[in-house]
Design a protein around this motif. Structure first.
Motif, PDB file in Angstrom:
ATOM      1  N   LEU A   1     -24.195   5.375 -23.458  1.00 30.74           N
ATOM      2  CA  LEU A   1     -23.493   6.172 -22.458  1.00 30.74           C
ATOM      3  C   LEU A   1     -24.434   7.183 -21.819  1.00 30.74           C
ATOM      4  O   LEU A   1     -25.093   7.954 -22.513  1.00 30.74           O
TER       5      LEU A   1
ATOM      6  N   PHE B   1     -12.607  -2.508 -30.539  1.00 33.40           N
ATOM      7  CA  PHE B   1     -12.526  -3.467 -29.442  1.00 33.40           C
ATOM      8  C   PHE B   1     -13.579  -4.563 -29.630  1.00 33.40           C
ATOM      9  O   PHE B   1     -14.646  -4.335 -30.209  1.00 33.40           O
TER      10      PHE B   1
ATOM     11  N   TYR C   1     -11.970  -0.328 -21.306  1.00 31.90           N
ATOM     12  CA  TYR C   1     -12.556  -0.083 -20.001  1.00 31.90           C
ATOM     13  C   TYR C   1     -12.458  -1.318 -19.114  1.00 31.90           C
ATOM     14  O   TYR C   1     -12.462  -2.446 -19.611  1.00 31.90           O
TER      15      TYR C   1
ATOM     16  N   ARG D   1      -8.131  -5.794 -28.933  1.00 34.43           N
ATOM     17  CA  ARG D   1      -8.129  -4.380 -29.301  1.00 34.43           C
ATOM     18  C   ARG D   1      -7.313  -4.196 -30.576  1.00 34.43           C
ATOM     19  O   ARG D   1      -6.298  -4.869 -30.771  1.00 34.43           O
TER      20      ARG D   1
ATOM     21  N   TYR E   1      -9.927   3.415 -32.574  1.00 28.76           N
ATOM     22  CA  TYR E   1      -9.618   2.127 -31.955  1.00 28.76           C
ATOM     23  C   TYR E   1     -10.873   1.256 -32.004  1.00 28.76           C
ATOM     24  O   TYR E   1     -11.992   1.750 -31.873  1.00 28.76           O
TER      25      TYR E   1
ATOM     26  N   TYR F   1     -22.970   3.477 -18.194  1.00 33.61           N
ATOM     27  CA  TYR F   1     -23.710   3.000 -19.357  1.00 33.61           C
ATOM     28  C   TYR F   1     -24.986   2.304 -18.887  1.00 33.61           C
ATOM     29  O   TYR F   1     -25.028   1.749 -17.794  1.00 33.61           O
TER      30      TYR F   1
ATOM     31  N   ARG G   1     -13.902   3.525 -30.720  1.00 30.64           N
ATOM     32  CA  ARG G   1     -13.589   4.741 -29.990  1.00 30.64           C
ATOM     33  C   ARG G   1     -12.739   5.664 -30.857  1.00 30.64           C
ATOM     34  O   ARG G   1     -11.751   5.234 -31.441  1.00 30.64           O
ATOM     35  N   SER G   2     -13.127   6.916 -30.924  1.00 29.69           N
ATOM     36  CA  SER G   2     -12.364   7.911 -31.670  1.00 29.69           C
ATOM     37  C   SER G   2     -10.994   8.122 -31.032  1.00 29.69           C
ATOM     38  O   SER G   2     -10.850   8.039 -29.813  1.00 29.69           O
ATOM     39  N   ALA G   3      -9.994   8.398 -31.855  1.00 30.54           N
ATOM     40  CA  ALA G   3      -8.644   8.665 -31.347  1.00 30.54           C
ATOM     41  C   ALA G   3      -8.364  10.147 -31.184  1.00 30.54           C
ATOM     42  O   ALA G   3      -7.308  10.530 -30.694  1.00 30.54           O
TER      43      ALA G   3
ATOM     44  N   TYR H   1     -17.223   6.007 -16.296  1.00 32.58           N
ATOM     45  CA  TYR H   1     -18.372   6.046 -17.205  1.00 32.58           C
ATOM     46  C   TYR H   1     -19.572   5.347 -16.583  1.00 32.58           C
ATOM     47  O   TYR H   1     -19.405   4.384 -15.824  1.00 32.58           O
TER      48      TYR H   1
ATOM     49  N   LYS I   1     -16.555   8.481 -25.637  1.00 35.89           N
ATOM     50  CA  LYS I   1     -17.268   7.245 -25.380  1.00 35.89           C
ATOM     51  C   LYS I   1     -16.820   6.120 -26.291  1.00 35.89           C
ATOM     52  O   LYS I   1     -16.258   6.313 -27.363  1.00 35.89           O
ATOM     53  N   LEU I   2     -17.084   4.898 -25.815  1.00 41.48           N
ATOM     54  CA  LEU I   2     -17.078   3.731 -26.669  1.00 41.48           C
ATOM     55  C   LEU I   2     -18.472   3.615 -27.284  1.00 41.48           C
ATOM     56  O   LEU I   2     -19.456   3.700 -26.573  1.00 41.48           O
TER      57      LEU I   2
END
Lengths: 117, 113
Positions: B45, A35, B102, A50, A33, B35, A95-97, B33, A104-105
């Motif tokens: 992060l 963003f 987020y 997104r 994904y 950051y 971001r991994s799916a 989270y 994490k982003l």
């Protein structure tokens, strides 16, 4: 590890004009994904738009749209009819799916957009 | 609906002092989270949590600790503050990070002198 690159530290645009912010990313994954976040001087991070990697159609939210080129690993943000309130730092994020993948982003370093009246 | 609330907004610490950055969300989000944002850099992060009682390290966890005893709260503890920890700290939460991204708090600007 995934990386996100925003090659334009600063951009400027005239009010009512259109501007495009660039973002490229590096990943070996096929499902993920992307963003765009906006950070105005108030510091609050706001989600702008997104995109899901498996969708070929580019996402659109009012005056904001993206140009997603999966093969080129490019994800640019176009802001049409720019307004003074669009002035902010803009961050591209990945971001991994995959379940069990990183939670994490991953953020780029940001592009500072100035809107001139 | 308050969203994600961070306190304090600003703080100056002396080297070697400790403090806790508070983060509370009222959206019943499981994911939370922490950051940090350094000048000219993106966000890195520190720690994250996928639910009460579950925490894990991010990219830059050294010098920090977290706990998640409730769904609402996710405090970040700095022990023995160092100048390298001067930064803006953001807490964020999500119910579904892939779909919704987020929701961020407004940040804490920390200076260590």
């Amino acid at each position: 590890a995934q990386t996100v690159t925003q090659s334009q530290p600063e951009m400027s645009v005239q009010e009512a004009e259109t501007v495009t912010l660039s973002c490229t990313y590096d990943t070996s994954e096929s499902d993920y994904y992307l963003f765009w976040y906006k950070q105005p001087p108030s510091r609050q991070m706001i989600l702008v738009i997104r995109q899901e990697a498996y969708k070929q159609q580019n996402a659109t939210e009012n005056r904001f749209s993206v140009n997603f080129q999966k093969a080129a690993k490019s994800f640019s943000l176009k802001i049409s009819d720019s307004q003074l309130g669009d002035a902010a730092m803009y961050f591209c994020a990945y971001r991994s799916a995959y379940k069990g993948g990183s939670e994490k982003l991953v953020f780029g370093k940001g592009t500072k957009l100035t809107v001139n009246p | 609906n308050a969203g994600v609330t961070q306190t304090p907004k600003f703080r100056i610490l002396k080297i070697g002092q400790s403090m806790t950055l508070q983060c509370t969300q009222d959206m019943n989000h499981n994911y939370m989270y922490w950051y940090r944002q350094d000048p000219g850099m993106g966000l890195k992060l520190i720690y994250y949590s996928v639910g009460a009682g579950i925490t894990d390290k991010g990219e830059v966890p050294n010098g920090y600790n977290v706990s998640r005893s409730t769904t609402e709260d996710f405090p970040l503890r700095l022990e023995l503050a160092a100048p390298s920890q001067t930064s803006v700290y953001f807490c964020a939460s999500s119910s579904n990070p892939s779909y919704y991204g987020y929701t961020f708090g407004s940040g804490t600007r920390l200076t260590v002198v």
